[in-house]
Design a protein around this motif. Structure first.
Motif, PDB file in Angstrom:
ATOM      1  N   ASN A 225     100.040  74.181   8.098  1.00 51.58           N
ATOM      2  CA  ASN A 225     100.411  73.205   8.186  1.00 51.58           C
ATOM      3  C   ASN A 225     101.293  73.703  10.059  1.00 51.58           C
ATOM      4  N   ASP A 226     101.471  75.572   9.863  1.00 45.05           N
ATOM      5  CA  ASP A 226     102.273  75.442  10.965  1.00 45.05           C
ATOM      6  C   ASP A 226     100.622  75.586  11.760  1.00 45.05           C
ATOM      7  N   TRP A 227      99.950  75.818  11.645  1.00 42.87           N
ATOM      8  CA  TRP A 227      98.989  76.198  12.835  1.00 42.87           C
ATOM      9  C   TRP A 227      99.018  75.431  13.985  1.00 42.87           C
ATOM     10  N   TRP A 228      99.480  73.753  12.940  1.00 42.84           N
ATOM     11  CA  TRP A 228      99.360  73.165  14.071  1.00 42.84           C
ATOM     12  C   TRP A 228     100.613  73.321  15.936  1.00 42.84           C
ATOM     13  N   LYS A 229     101.346  74.124  15.641  1.00 42.47           N
ATOM     14  CA  LYS A 229     102.427  74.362  16.336  1.00 42.47           C
ATOM     15  C   LYS A 229     102.142  75.048  17.322  1.00 42.47           C
ATOM     16  N   VAL A 230     101.228  75.533  17.610  1.00 41.37           N
ATOM     17  CA  VAL A 230     100.183  76.136  18.120  1.00 41.37           C
ATOM     18  C   VAL A 230      99.181  75.757  18.661  1.00 41.37           C
TER      19      VAL A 230
END
Ligand code: MN3
Length: 244
Positions: A225-230
């Motif tokens: 889920n976090d990865w989409w932010k980068v």
């Protein structure tokens, strides 16, 4: 042409020798040693570790500095080193994509480490500081026409990445001019002729624990889920353009 190649090859060799002397090494531009990062160097048959396009701490807080440093300077470096060792003295493709497409010709060490080299070389460029947001450009249109919406696309991708058992990669590929989502085990990738899931990758997520364990521990779902932010959508679009 042959003469040109030879003279450049000689220059590289001389450069390396001069380099041992010290000062002169700094005068030789690094581009001479590797025109395309991560590919083999002209006049040599060794693959090289590409430098990160940003600092080890640049993706904080999504991916922590220590994870990036170990992942790039230890894991990826080891894939490159072992790939070169496995190919030593053998004739082989000097382009990592071509090597992957013909991977059935090689032994498992080349498959594992060649895949590791291709996958990570792509992965670093697919991220950037302050990335993320909604998809842009032509790939946004392809996502909407293929999956209905970005949310539906993301749900399917996350689900694939989460449910992949053990180490591996989740992918978005172009296959027959359409986008498809799937995963591969270990360091396999969709370019490989032995892969069950085939296509030209435009997006890939490393779901090995080494990619997230220090920060996210066992919670792969939080990492995904976090990865989409980068995510670097410009790079996804670039790969999408060249895949068509
Ligand atoms: Mn990895």
């Amino acid at each position: 042409m042959e003469n040109q190649v030879n003279s450049r090859r000689d220059f590289i060799k001389k450069g390396a020798i001069i380099g041992l002397g010290g000062i002169a090494a700094t005068l030789i531009p690094s581009s001479i040693f590797g025109a395309i990062e991560g590919q083999t160097v002209l006049g040599d048959d060794k693959f090289t570790l590409p430098s990160l396009p940003y600092g080890y701490d640049a993706l904080e807080p999504v991916i922590d500095k220590m994870t990036m440093e170990i992942h790039h300077s230890k894991h990826h470096a080891a894939y490159v080193e072992k790939l070169n060792k496995a190919l030593e003295g053998k004739s082989h493709e000097d382009n990592i994509e071509k090597l992957c497409r013909n991977i059935s010709k090689y032994d498992p060490a080349v498959r594992n480490n060649g895949g590791g080299h291709y996958n990570h070389s792509m992965f670093w460029k697919l991220m950037k500081p302050n990335g993320g947001g909604a998809p842009t450009g032509k790939v946004a249109e392809a996502i909407n026409s293929g999956f209905g919406s970005f949310e539906d696309f993301k749900t399917k991708f996350n689900d694939t990445a989460l449910k992949h058992f053990g180490s591996g990669w989740a992918w978005v590929v172009v296959n027959d001019k359409k986008l498809a989502i799937g995963s591969t085990p270990n360091q396999d990738n969709p370019l490989m002729d032995i892969s069950d899931f085939k296509g030209t990758p435009i997006l890939g997520l490393d779901v090995w624990e080494h990619a997230y364990y220090l920060k996210h521990q066992n919670k792969r779902v939080d990492y995904i889920n976090d990865w989409w932010k980068v995510l670097n959508w410009d790079e996804v679009n670039r790969l999408f353009d060249s895949a068509k």
